[in-house]
Write a protein that holds these residues in place. Structure first.
Motif, short mmCIF file in Angstrom:
data_model
loop_
_atom_site.label_atom_id
_atom_site.label_comp_id
_atom_site.label_asym_id
_atom_site.label_seq_id
_atom_site.Cartn_x
_atom_site.Cartn_y
_atom_site.Cartn_z
N GLY A 1 0.89 -1.48 -0.09
CA GLY A 1 0.10 -0.34 0.25
C GLY A 1 0.43 1.75 0.41
N HIS A 2 1.89 1.63 0.68
CA HIS A 2 3.31 2.47 0.07
C HIS A 2 3.90 2.58 -1.01
CE1 HIS A 2 2.60 2.80 4.36
NE2 HIS A 2 1.96 1.74 5.01
N VAL A 3 3.55 3.59 -1.21
CA VAL A 3 4.22 2.91 -2.96
C VAL A 3 5.50 5.07 -2.53
CG1 VAL A 3 2.11 3.04 -3.82
CG2 VAL A 3 2.38 5.23 -3.69
N ASP A 4 6.11 5.14 -1.39
CA ASP A 4 7.19 6.65 -1.42
C ASP A 4 7.80 5.78 -1.91
OD1 ASP A 4 8.26 6.23 1.83
OD2 ASP A 4 5.77 5.17 1.48
N ALA A 5 9.62 6.55 -1.92
CA ALA A 5 10.52 5.70 -2.30
C ALA A 5 11.04 4.82 -2.01
CB ALA A 5 11.66 7.04 -2.71
N VAL A 6 10.76 5.20 0.22
CA VAL A 6 11.85 4.31 0.74
C VAL A 6 11.42 2.81 1.22
CG1 VAL A 6 11.95 4.65 3.56
CG2 VAL A 6 12.47 6.31 2.49
N HIS A 7 9.39 3.13 0.77
CA HIS A 7 8.97 1.51 0.53
C HIS A 7 9.19 1.16 -1.10
CE1 HIS A 7 6.45 2.99 3.71
NE2 HIS A 7 6.79 1.52 4.30
N GLU A 8 9.52 1.77 -1.58
CA GLU A 8 9.55 0.72 -2.79
C GLU A 8 10.86 0.27 -3.32
OE1 GLU A 8 9.88 3.90 -6.17
OE2 GLU A 8 7.34 3.91 -5.99
N GLN A 9 11.72 0.66 -2.42
CA GLN A 9 13.04 -0.13 -1.85
C GLN A 9 14.01 -1.03 -1.33
OE1 GLN A 9 16.19 2.84 -0.16
NE2 GLN A 9 16.19 4.50 -1.84
N VAL A 10 12.51 -0.88 -0.16
CA VAL A 10 12.00 -2.37 0.82
C VAL A 10 11.57 -3.16 -0.16
CG1 VAL A 10 11.06 -3.17 3.02
CG2 VAL A 10 11.97 -0.99 2.85
N HIS A 11 10.78 -2.81 -0.86
CA HIS A 11 10.15 -4.38 -2.21
C HIS A 11 11.30 -4.26 -2.93
CE1 HIS A 11 5.85 -1.34 -1.01
NE2 HIS A 11 6.21 -2.41 0.33
N ALA A 12 11.56 -3.59 -3.28
CA ALA A 12 12.99 -4.70 -4.51
C ALA A 12 13.93 -5.23 -3.45
CB ALA A 12 13.06 -3.08 -5.14
N ARG A 13 14.10 -4.66 -2.26
CA ARG A 13 15.12 -5.59 -1.95
C ARG A 13 14.66 -6.91 -1.11
NH1 ARG A 13 15.72 -2.72 2.88
NH2 ARG A 13 16.95 -1.08 1.34
N LEU A 14 12.71 -6.89 -0.67
CA LEU A 14 12.40 -8.61 -0.39
C LEU A 14 12.57 -9.22 -1.62
CD1 LEU A 14 10.28 -9.86 1.37
CD2 LEU A 14 8.99 -8.56 0.50
N LEU A 15 12.15 -8.64 -2.98
CA LEU A 15 11.67 -9.34 -4.01
C LEU A 15 13.76 -9.47 -4.47
CD1 LEU A 15 10.69 -11.23 -5.96
CD2 LEU A 15 10.21 -8.85 -7.62
N ALA A 16 14.34 -9.39 -4.05
CA ALA A 16 15.18 -9.29 -5.02
C ALA A 16 16.40 -10.50 -4.07
CB ALA A 16 16.42 -8.61 -4.51
N SER A 17 16.19 -10.20 -2.74
CA SER A 17 16.48 -11.48 -1.83
C SER A 17 16.06 -13.17 -2.01
CB SER A 17 16.46 -10.40 -0.38
OG SER A 17 15.12 -10.83 0.22
N GLY A 18 14.91 -13.03 -2.37
CA GLY A 18 14.07 -13.93 -2.79
C GLY A 18 14.98 -14.76 -3.50
N ILE A 19 15.06 -14.13 -4.68
CA ILE A 19 15.24 -14.03 -6.11
C ILE A 19 17.12 -15.04 -5.37
CG2 ILE A 19 16.53 -13.52 -8.37
CD1 ILE A 19 14.22 -11.85 -8.62
N GLN A 20 17.97 -14.08 -4.68
CA GLN A 20 19.17 -14.53 -4.89
C GLN A 20 19.33 -15.95 -4.02
OE1 GLN A 20 22.21 -12.94 -6.22
NE2 GLN A 20 22.92 -15.12 -4.68
#
Length: 452
Positions: free
Chosen positions: A252-271
């Motif tokens: 639900g949060h679409v600000d830059a800080v949360h975008e980084q958190v979301h990107a980090r979450l998916l990237a960590s799962g892929i790794q």
């Protein structure tokens, strides 16, 4: 008073046959010639059918439409549309063009084979004119067939094809009226539409992304795909034979800080999955997962509106991640859909809050409740990577969800799944999933630890 009853397939085909302004061709590969058959049997077919062809043989199909693409694919569908449309105009434009709205209907379908071992799906296309001599408009759809028998799938294709042609000529007032007309009597129960592409002046005011989201929210599809790069494709093309990481959430949060958190979450799962598979395997595909269903468990929670879904989807796409929008929220529905298209490993990467939520949901819609839900989730090579949460976020979430019985220890203000405990008897099931590696605790990234 005018009747509000919707016309059935027979009436739709007959209406088109009796409309002197519509005339076209039919080219169907697979599942018989069920669309053309409707126009041939209801009467007056000479008023609509210029030609009908079924190019079943691969060499014949290649000679007509070119080689180099799969036979049940968007590329083959577009080649069929181009060929049939060019031939129709070349033969009839001079004599009928001034008073005729031409159309070409094509489909290439893999219906259920004799052994029942194939993926029953197909591509359906229509090119048509809104007025005589006008520019063409295109409708391209990918479908999945749900009927258990070949003869039933053929019947469903026939109904869908008639619906599409009728809706293109008579139900273009709104995108909702058009799609509801296409879906009448066959979509949801018998056919799923998980991709649609509309082209031409008849659709120039319609937003394509809204149409995709509508397919899910209206129940026409189990999931649709939004790519961060390139054109949209059907979920089968995004998932086919790939190892997959799914990151479900509300986002639900679409600000830059949360975008980084979301990107980090998916990237960590892929790794994590790359480490699990080894570097010799191809890179896993990662997807953020949203749901068009109410996300919370509270009674009477409304489903999200399409503009809100698109707002969250756009924020996730901005991070460079692809998005799958699902009709249902439960993880076992997500893994069931992905496993239609791949036998490779499927991994969820989720925060502890979503794991807790999965245990708190009673799953009253299933006879086996939680046990059945977990069995469905983990039955087909699926695991959950559990991303840690801060103590503050975890405590806030538990209070908001009124979830009780959970305890934890912490490391530098963070809690991992290995540090999370639930009172029995449900806690015994949680401990079993941890010990059996169905739930895999992830470590706090070094960049986020206070002691790093």
């Amino acid at each position: 008073m005018p009747s509000t009853e919707k016309p059935d397939t027979h009436h739709k085909a007959l209406t088109l046959n009796l409309d002197a302004s519509t005339f076209g061709s039919f080219a169907e590969i697979g599942a018989g010639q069920e669309v053309a058959r409707w126009f041939l049997v209801v009467g007056g077919a000479s008023g609509t059918v210029a030609k009908t062809i079924s190019a079943y043989d691969k060499e014949v199909s290649d000679d007509l439409y070119g080689s180099g693409s799969r036979y049940v694919s968007k590329q083959r569908l577009e080649a069929m549309l181009d060929n049939e449309w060019a031939q129709l105009l070349a033969q009839l434009q001079k004599t009928r063009g001034s008073h005729t709205r031409f159309f070409s209907f094509v489909d290439t379908v893999s219906a259920r084979n004799f052994a029942g071992t194939n993926d029953a799906h197909g591509w359906i296309g229509l090119r048509f004119q809104s007025q005589p001599g006008g520019p063409p408009n295109d409708v391209l759809m990918h479908i999945n067939m749900r009927d258990p028998a070949n003869i039933l799938q053929q019947e469903a294709i026939g109904i869908l094809g008639v619906n599409l042609i009728y809706s293109a000529f008579y139900e273009l007032q709104t995108k909702e009226s058009f799609l509801e007309g296409v879906a009448q009597d066959v979509v949801k129960e018998r056919i799923e539409i998980d991709y649609i592409d509309l082209r031409g002046p008849a659709f120039e005011t319609w937003d394509r992304r809204t149409l995709l989201a509508y397919l899910v929210s209206a129940g026409f599809a189990e999931a649709v795909f939004f790519p961060s790069k390139g054109p949209a494709v059907a979920p089968t093309e995004a998932l086919y034979k790939k190892a997959v990481v799914l990151a479900p959430g509300y986002f639900g949060h679409v600000d830059a800080v949360h975008e980084q958190v979301h990107a980090r979450l998916l990237a960590s799962g892929i790794q994590e999955l790359r480490n699990e598979l080894g570097e010799t395997k191809s890179a896993p595909a990662g997807f953020f997962c949203l749901t068009a269903a109410p996300f919370k468990f509270t009674p009477n929670e409304p489903a999200p509106e399409i503009p809100d879904l698109l707002r969250r989807i756009d924020a996730l796409l901005a991070t460079g991640g692809d998005v799958l929008l699902f009709r249902q929220r439960e993880l076992y529905h997500m893994t069931a859909l992905v496993n239609r298209y791949t036998t490779a490993p499927v991994r969820f990467v989720v925060g502890l809050s979503l794991i807790i939520r999965a245990f708190e949901d009673p799953y009253g819609n299933l006879e086996g409740n939680r046990l059945e839900a977990l069995a469905r989730l983990f039955a087909q090579n699926a695991r959950i990577y559990a991303y840690p949460m801060t103590v503050a976020d975890l405590r806030e979430w538990l209070n908001a969800a009124s979830a009780s019985g959970w305890e934890w220890s912490e490391t530098s203000g963070w809690v991992s799944a290995a540090q999370l405990r639930r009172a029995g008897p449900l806690g015994h099931l949680f401990a079993y999933l941890l010990a059996s590696n169905f739930i895999v605790p992830m470590q706090v990234p070094a960049a986020l630890r206070a002691d790093a």
